[in-house]
Design a protein around this motif. Structure first.
Motif, PDB file in Angstrom:
ATOM      1  N   HIS A 425      32.340  37.255   8.021  1.00 59.35           N
ATOM      2  CA  HIS A 425      31.163  36.398   8.157  1.00 59.35           C
ATOM      3  C   HIS A 425      31.526  35.096   8.875  1.00 59.35           C
ATOM      4  CE1 HIS A 425      27.298  34.588   7.244  1.00 59.35           C
ATOM      5  NE2 HIS A 425      27.935  33.524   6.752  1.00 59.35           N
ATOM      6  N   THR A 429      30.002  33.773  12.342  1.00 56.08           N
ATOM      7  CA  THR A 429      29.307  32.478  12.373  1.00 56.08           C
ATOM      8  C   THR A 429      29.733  31.644  13.568  1.00 56.08           C
ATOM      9  OG1 THR A 429      29.176  32.491   9.960  1.00 56.08           O
ATOM     10  CG2 THR A 429      28.846  30.377  11.039  1.00 56.08           C
ATOM     11  N   GLN A 433      25.904  30.542  15.887  1.00 58.42           N
ATOM     12  CA  GLN A 433      25.143  29.305  15.744  1.00 58.42           C
ATOM     13  C   GLN A 433      25.519  28.307  16.839  1.00 58.42           C
ATOM     14  OE1 GLN A 433      26.135  27.784  11.842  1.00 58.42           O
ATOM     15  NE2 GLN A 433      28.223  27.265  12.398  1.00 58.42           N
ATOM     16  N   GLU A 452      26.192  25.903   9.474  1.00 55.95           N
ATOM     17  CA  GLU A 452      26.945  26.592   8.423  1.00 55.95           C
ATOM     18  C   GLU A 452      28.438  26.466   8.670  1.00 55.95           C
ATOM     19  OE1 GLU A 452      27.420  31.101   6.482  1.00 55.95           O
ATOM     20  OE2 GLU A 452      25.888  30.697   7.998  1.00 55.95           O
TER      21      GLU A 452
END
Length: 532
Positions: A425, A429, A433, A452
């Motif tokens: 993850h 990420t 983003q 995040e």
């Protein structure tokens, strides 16, 4: 032994321990491989920069895999004593972390004999090993933005002394008056690999501190009697910096390359006025710079497109273009408007500006505080009178459109060397983003914020290892820092990926409040040695 990708021209060799690292480093220095440009030893890694036109990563790995790493480096006979006032703000925390009293921490630190294993992070910063194992403590969870010069600190198995004011995450236990980095000394770094070091408690023994010395003058002011053309700076909202293509061959003292952030624009400025492309020039941040010339000269401005206005001695104003040679007459005042796009412009003069190199380069390293002094209002510079220069170039053009605040910039990323420290993850990420460039960005690195944080697999400590320009280092906060040319030579946080070399110039032109989109162009995989 593992071979991990860093970028298209850098790999990281991961070894069992420091002894193997130093043995490999010594082997490659004694029997070098054609194509290796630089090496940075660290706790249990060796970072190697190579020329891909001469050597592939796989061929380099094959050569290294066959090296004998059993030899051990003999320590130096040189012993350096460092007087310490044990008054560090983390001393009580270190005592609590180790279960010792403050007095016992001090006793064990002063009774240890350390060895300088390698230098990194900053010029003159030696990583000292051989201390009492009970004094091994983790770095601070949140690094400080400024640690004073002379701070004596601990981190993991290492002890060290900060040579100048700098950010850092080590635990501070005291301070020393001794100057660790001094350009008037030869060599400038007090700690050299192999030296033995002992710390002396100033509360128990009177020691005379090493006197402070000033650095040599670096900028040569114009002498009106000489007939040379001078440049008098009238305005510099942000100090301009001398830069060239970088300072190489000084990693043994903890000095990184530095150099112009947008090297394509830097070279174009020199070509436009007919200079060799490595001639020192001024790097100007965001424009607003103004100067007057005392005689005829030819200048060029490249990089971030600042409006150029020239007012002659009679008060008449004219406009000029970037990426073109511009003729100047005595008394002309040149004013650069503020750059609406990009971050850095490059100002070159035909013949170059006279400046004294520091450690072989005119680059100003803002983190290391190495190089010529910043150029501020009131500074007077002298234009060189070189012979045999090339004709001016009328064909220069920017390699890309400089980004503006609010725009999104896409940067290609080579995954590694520590992508495997992050969850699936977390890796997803990185590219899923947009990151906003914050005002805390500078030549050391682009500080960015994303919605995040990047998720790590655990909170394990990473032994300090070499870092490359373009490295995307991820501290405990999970918010990445994109290292630029003045980055520390070594770092203790994992690097999830590195911006590809062909996008480094673009990275150096990203202004505050622009957005960054990272685009991985490789997947993380160990480098396998070539066969045959």
């Amino acid at each position: 032994m593992r071979f991990l990708p860093v970028s298209l021209t850098v790999l990281l060799v991961e070894l069992t321990d420091l002894d193997e690292t130093l043995a490999l480093f010594a082997s490659l220095e004694a029997d070098p491989v054609d194509g290796i440009e630089d090496m940075v030893p660290a706790a249990r890694t060796l970072m190697i920069r190579f020329r891909p036109d001469r050597l592939s990563a796989e061929r380099l790995a094959a050569d290294i895999a066959g090296r004998d790493l059993s030899a051990r480096i003999a320590p130096s006979d040189m012993l350096v004593e460092i007087p310490v006032q044990y008054d560090g703000e983390d001393l009580a925390d270190v005592a609590e972390l180790t279960g010792l009293s403050v007095e016992e921490v001090i006793r064990r630190h002063t009774e240890s004999t350390f060895t300088v294993a390698f230098c990194g992070f900053a010029p003159g910063f030696g990583y000292l090993v051989g201390g009492d194992p009970l004094l091994q403590v983790p770095r601070r969870q949140s690094p400080r933005t400024k640690i004073p010069a002379g701070s004596v600190a601990l981190a993991g198995a290492f002890s060290g002394v900060y040579p100048q004011n700098s950010p850092g995450g080590w635990q501070i236990i005291g301070t020393t008056p001794v100057k660790m980095w001094d350009l008037t000394r030869d060599p400038p770094a007090l700690f050299q690999p192999g030296y033995r070091v002992r710390f002396v408690d100033l509360a128990r023994r009177a020691v005379v501190a090493t006197p402070e010395t000033s650095a040599p003058e670096t900028v040569l002011a114009g002498d009106p009697a000489s007939g040379a053309v001078s440049v008098t700076v009238l305005a510099a909202p942000m100090p301009a910096l001398f830069q060239d293509l970088g300072r190489f061959g000084q990693t043994g003292q903890g000095v990184s390359a530095s150099g112009a952030l947008d090297q394509g624009a830097f070279k174009a400025a020199n070509r436009a006025v007919g200079n060799p492309v490595s001639t020192p020039a001024l790097e100007i941040t965001l424009g607003g710079f103004s100067f007057e010339v005392s005689g005829r000269a030819v200048m060029a401005l490249t990089g971030a497109p600042c409006p150029i206005t020239i007012r002659d001695a009679k008060g008449r104003g004219i406009k000029a273009e970037t990426y073109r040679p511009i003729s100047l007459e005595a008394g002309d005042v040149v004013t650069l408007g503020f750059a609406a796009k990009g971050a850095r412009s490059y100002l070159a003069f035909r013949g170059g500006l006279e400046v004294t190199p520091v450690l072989g380069s005119a680059s100003t390293d803002t983190l290391a505080v190495v190089g010529p002094d910043p150029v501020v209002a009131g500074t007077e510079l002298r234009i060189g009178e070189r012979q045999g220069l090339a004709p001016v170039s009328l064909d220069e053009a920017p390699a890309f459109d400089c980004p503006a605040a609010g725009e999104t910039v896409t940067l290609d990323v080579i995954m590694g060397p520590r992508s495997d420290w992050f969850t699936e993850h977390g890796i997803a990420t990185l590219s899923a983003q947009l990151y906003t460039v914050t005002p805390q960005s500078n030549r050391v690195g682009v500080r960015i914020e994303g919605p995040e944080p990047l998720e790590r697999k655990d909170k394990a400590e990473l032994p300090s290892e070499g870092t490359a320009t373009g490295a995307i280092q991820v501290p405990h906060s999970g918010q990445p820092v994109l290292f630029l040319a003045d980055h520390p030579l070594t770092g203790g946080y994992p690097v999830i990926g590195t911006v590809a070399e062909y996008h480094l110039d673009l990275a150096g032109q990203i202004p505050v409040n622009a957005k960054i989109q990272f685009r991985p162009v490789t997947i993380f995989a160990e480098i396998k040695p070539a066969r045959g």
